[in-house]
Design an enzyme around this catalytic site. Structure first.
Site, PDB file in Angstrom:
ATOM      1  N   ARG A  42      44.699  28.524  62.381  1.00  0.00           N
ATOM      2  CA  ARG A  42      45.479  29.339  61.450  1.00  0.00           C
ATOM      3  C   ARG A  42      44.732  30.519  60.824  1.00  0.00           C
ATOM      4  NH1 ARG A  42      49.001  25.920  57.436  1.00  0.00           N
ATOM      5  NH2 ARG A  42      46.959  25.615  56.497  1.00  0.00           N
ATOM      6  N   ASP A  43      43.494  30.790  61.232  1.00  0.00           N
ATOM      7  CA  ASP A  43      42.791  31.963  60.695  1.00  0.00           C
ATOM      8  C   ASP A  43      41.831  32.549  61.728  1.00  0.00           C
ATOM      9  OD1 ASP A  43      42.260  33.931  58.803  1.00  0.00           O
ATOM     10  OD2 ASP A  43      40.671  32.776  57.834  1.00  0.00           O
ATOM     11  N   LEU A  44      42.298  32.646  62.971  1.00  0.00           N
ATOM     12  CA  LEU A  44      41.457  33.252  64.003  1.00  0.00           C
ATOM     13  C   LEU A  44      41.339  34.747  63.767  1.00  0.00           C
ATOM     14  CD1 LEU A  44      42.583  31.551  67.319  1.00  0.00           C
ATOM     15  CD2 LEU A  44      40.393  31.324  66.173  1.00  0.00           C
ATOM     16  N   ASN A  48      35.515  35.082  62.654  1.00  0.00           N
ATOM     17  CA  ASN A  48      35.430  33.628  62.795  1.00  0.00           C
ATOM     18  C   ASN A  48      35.051  33.194  64.206  1.00  0.00           C
ATOM     19  OD1 ASN A  48      35.975  33.183  60.127  1.00  0.00           O
ATOM     20  ND2 ASN A  48      38.144  32.769  60.424  1.00  0.00           N
ATOM     21  N   THR A  91      44.769  35.740  57.899  1.00  0.00           N
ATOM     22  CA  THR A  91      44.239  37.065  57.606  1.00  0.00           C
ATOM     23  C   THR A  91      45.217  38.117  58.111  1.00  0.00           C
ATOM     24  OG1 THR A  91      41.974  36.243  57.763  1.00  0.00           O
ATOM     25  CG2 THR A  91      42.285  38.616  58.000  1.00  0.00           C
TER      26      THR A  91
END
Length: 183
Positions: A42-44, A48, A91
């Protein structure tokens, strides 16, 4: 905790095609492993993804990750990681349309985010970039990025970036297979 030396993918962008395909296959394989365990990142984003000094790519920061309950019946094609309704997590610029709308996100949401990263890896530009966060979210919901020069890559990236999760690759393993075919 593993000690890793290297730098984020962001610092290496843009990449030559061959290196980008190698890194992309590694990320897709890593996502497939996480998804097989019911984990949606959920935040690639490029920050990261760490490229180690020996050229391995590691997926970092599972702080927003959700672990889904196993599917109950055989017909359930996806596992859904529940999100608090109406809360957008991720993001801006890399979140999927369903995340932008605060809807439940499953592994296909990670595939959308990875598609935005792939676009940036091959073009050197962000797929969804606008003057403000709201305009960027609007672009995610309604616009498509400019075409990539490589037609086969463009077709693959556009499939990742489909607005509807049902139209995207249905697994990171399938995406990795398709990336392998491009080499």
């Amino acid at each position: 905790t593993e000690l890793l030396e290297g730098q984020t993918l962001r610092k290496e962008l843009p990449l030559p095609r061959r290196k980008a395909l190698d890194y992309a296959r590694q990320v897709a394989t890593g996502l497939a492993a996480a998804h097989a365990k019911g984990v949606t990142h959920r935040d690639l984003k490029p920050e990261n993804l760490l490229v180690t000094s020996d050229g391995r790519v590691k997926i970092l920061d599972f702080g927003l990750a959700k672990v889904a309950a196993p599917a109950v019946d055989a017909e359930a094609a996806t596992r859904t990681a529940e999100t608090t309704p109406g809360v957008a997590m991720g993001t801006v610029g890399y979140m999927s349309p369903e995340q932008a709308l605060g809807k439940p996100a499953d592994h296909r949401s990670d595939i959308f985010s990875f598609g935005a990263i792939l676009y940036e890896m091959f073009s050197g530009a962000r797929a969804f970039k606008a003057p403000s966060g709201i305009e960027t979210l609007n672009a995610i919901l309604k616009a498509d990025p400019p075409a990539l020069e490589d037609v086969a890559l463009d077709r693959l990236v556009r499939r990742c970036l489909k607005k509807s999760p049902e139209q995207r690759f249905q697994s990171a393993a399938d995406l990795a297979f398709n990336l392998e075919a491009l080499t």
